[in-house]
Enzyme design. Structure first.
Site, mmCIF file in Angstrom:
data_model
loop_
_atom_site.group_PDB
_atom_site.id
_atom_site.type_symbol
_atom_site.label_atom_id
_atom_site.label_comp_id
_atom_site.label_asym_id
_atom_site.label_seq_id
_atom_site.Cartn_x
_atom_site.Cartn_y
_atom_site.Cartn_z
ATOM 1 N N CYS A 56 -20.275 5.643 3.583
ATOM 2 C CA CYS A 56 -19.370 5.502 1.714
ATOM 3 C C CYS A 56 -18.943 6.682 1.729
ATOM 4 C CB CYS A 56 -20.642 5.117 0.890
ATOM 5 S SG CYS A 56 -19.470 4.190 -0.843
ATOM 6 N N ARG A 81 -12.835 -5.832 6.902
ATOM 7 C CA ARG A 81 -12.421 -6.491 6.629
ATOM 8 C C ARG A 81 -11.969 -8.585 7.111
ATOM 9 N NH1 ARG A 81 -9.054 -1.448 4.929
ATOM 10 N NH2 ARG A 81 -10.449 -0.914 7.542
#
Ligand SMILES: Cc1cc2nc3c(=O)[nH]c(=O)nc-3n(C[C@H](O)[C@H](O)[C@H](O)COP(=O)(O)O)c2cc1C
Length: 374
Positions: free
Chosen positions: A127, A253
Site C-alpha cells: 500500500c 482493476r
C-alpha cells in the site's frame, strides 16, 4: 465468437484438479491447494464479499482476498474491520489481508482471523498511501529489513494457515528490495509472494516492470510467485507468465472491467481459446445481483451510497450514455436506483450496440489508484 491464443507451456508439473469441464493448473500455498493460478487482487472498496461472489460464480478465481484490514482495528473490534473479514458460502478459498507495523498486533490479528476459518493470511507490503506508510505499514515495511523480517516471522509462527506477502518492487528505483525480501520471507516460512511490478514511488503511474517481477521469481527457491499489475486480458497474462516465469497472476482493476477474465484464463489454458466477456444484459444481471446482495447485508440506506463506485464501472463497461449514468449516481434510495436502472435497460447501450451482442473492447478508463485519489 471466441478468441484464440496458444496456451502457455507449463513451468512445472502440478497435479491437475478434476473439474466438470476444465482442468486448470492449480497452485499450492503450503498445504492449501488453490483451484486455479488466477487470483483476484484486493482492491479496497471494490473487492468486497458481494463482488468476490460474482467473480467466483463466473468461474476461474483461484483465491479471493479482502481489502487491506487494519490489524489494530480488528483487535479493537472496529465494525468496519469486522465487516471486511465477513465471508460466506461460495467465497472460498478466502484470504484476509492484514496491515500494520507491529509484530505482536499483526500476530494477534492473524490468530483472530485464523479462528474464524480463513484459508490464508496475506500481509500488506504494497500500500503506497501516505496515511498507511506514515504508520510504518504498507510499502514502508520494505525499507526496514530486520524489523520487517521479524514481523513476518512472528505472524508465520502465530498461525497454522499459510501466510503470504503482497509487496511492490521496493520503495523507489534506488531501493529495489523485493528480491531480497522474497528470499528472506521464504526462509521464514511464507508460502507465496505476490508482486506488483511497480515501486512505491510510482504509485499507479507508468508501466509495470516485468524484469522486476522476474527478479523476484529468480530469488526464491520453491515458493510460488504471483505476478501482478496491468493485466487486463488473456494476452497480458500470457506475457506476464512468459516474460517473468511467475507461477500465477493476480488481477485487480482488469477484473472490475471484465469479471469474466478468470474464466477466460482457465478456458484459454485448457483449450487454447476463450469466450468473450458478457453482454450488456449479462452485466445488468450482475449489477442487480451485486446491489441486491449488498442491500441484504447492509440495508438499503447504506447499500445505495456504497454501490455508487461499483455501479460506475458496470455502466461504463455497458456503454451507457453519460447523462443516464449520472441519473444512477444521483439515486438516493433503492426505489430511485431501481427506476434509474429501468431507464438504463429501456435505453440499452449507445449507438448500434445491442443488449445481447458483443460490446467493444473495454473502454473503462483505468483509475489512477489511491495515491492519486481516483
Ligand atoms: C482502488 C484500489 C484499491 C487497492 N486496494 C488494495 C488493497 O487493499 N490491498 C492491496 O494489497 N493492494 C491494493 N491495491 C493494489 C492492487 O491489488 C494491485 O496490486 C494493483 O492495482 C495492480 O494490479 P492491477 O493493475 O491488476 O489492478 C489497490 C489498488 C487500487 C487501484
Amino acid at each position: 465468437m471466441s478468441a484464440t491464443l496458444a496456451p502457455p507451456a507449463a513451468r512445472s508439473a502440478r497435479p491437475a484438479k478434476p473439474q466438470a469441464t476444465y482442468s486448470p493448473q492449480t497452485l499450492r500455498f503450503g498445504a492449501l491447494e488453490l483451484p486455479t493460478r488466477w487470483l483476484l487482487s484486493p482492491l479496497a472498496g471494490f473487492t468486497n464479499l458481494e463482488f468476490r461472489k460474482i467473480a467466483r460464480d463466473l468461474g476461474g478465481v483461484g483465491l479471493g482476498t479482502t481489502d487491506l484490514v487494519n490489524a489494530r482495528g480488528l483487535l479493537e473490534g472496529s465494525k468496519k474491520s469486522l465487516e471486511l473479514i465477513e465471508t460466506g458460502p461460495g467465497d472460498s478459498p478466502f484470504a484476509v489481508q492484514l496491515f500494520g507495523n507491529d509484530a505482536h498486533l499483526m500476530s494477534e490479528a492473524a490468530k483472530l482471523v485464523e479462528g474464524r476459518g480463513v484459508d490464508s493470511i496475506d500481509i500488506n507490503m504494497g500500500c503506497p498511501v501516505d496515511r498507511v506508510c506514515k504508520t510504518g505499514a504498507g510499502s514502508k515495511l520494505m525499507q526496514d529489513t530486520s524489523r520487517t523480517t521479524d514481523l513476518v516471522t512472528a505472524v508465520v509462527n502465530a498461525v497454522e494457515v499459510p501466510v503470504t506477502v503482497k509487496m511492490r518492487l521496493g520503495w523507489d528505483d534506488k531501493q529495489l528490495t523485493a528480491p531480497d525480501f522474497a528470499r528472506r520471507f521464504e526462509d521464514c516460512g511464507v508460502t507465496a509472494v505476490m508482486i506488483h511490478g511497480r515501486t512505491r514511488a510510482q504509485g499507479f503511474s507508468g508501466t509495470i516492470s516485468l524484469p522486476g517481477i522476474a527478479a523476484v521469481c529468480d530469488a526464491v527457491s520453491s515458493i510460488p510467485v504471483i505476478g501482478n499489475g496491468d493485466v487486463r486480458s488473456v494476452e497480458d497474462a500470457d506475457r506476464m507468465l512468459k516474460e517473468t516465469g511467475c507461477d500465477g497472476v493476480s488481477v485487480g482493476r482488469g477484473a472490475l472491467a471484465n469479471p469474466w477474465i478468470f474464466r477466460q484464463l482457465v478456458q484459454w489454458e485448457t483449450t487454447g481459446s476463450y469466450d468473450p466477456p458478457g453482454s450488456f444484459a449479462d452485466r445488468m444481471e450482475l449489477l442487480k445481483r451485486q446491489f441486491g446482495d449488498l442491500c441484504d447485508r447492509h440495508g438499503e440506506e447504506r447499500a445505495v451510497p456504497r454501490f455508487r463506485k461499483m455501479a460506475h464501472w458496470y455502466l461504463k463497461a455497458m456503454r451507457v450514455r453519460a447523462e443516464l449514468r449520472g441519473v444512477v449516481q444521483q439515486a438516493k434510495d433503492r426505489a430511485e436506483f431501481d427506476a434509474a436502472l429501468q431507464r438504463v435497460w429501456d435505453e440499452g447501450p449507445i449507438g448500434q450496440l445491442t443488449r445481447t451482442g458483443l460490446l467493444p473492447d473495454m473502454q473503462v478508463p483505468v483509475p489512477k489508484g489511491p495515491v492519486e485519489r481516483w
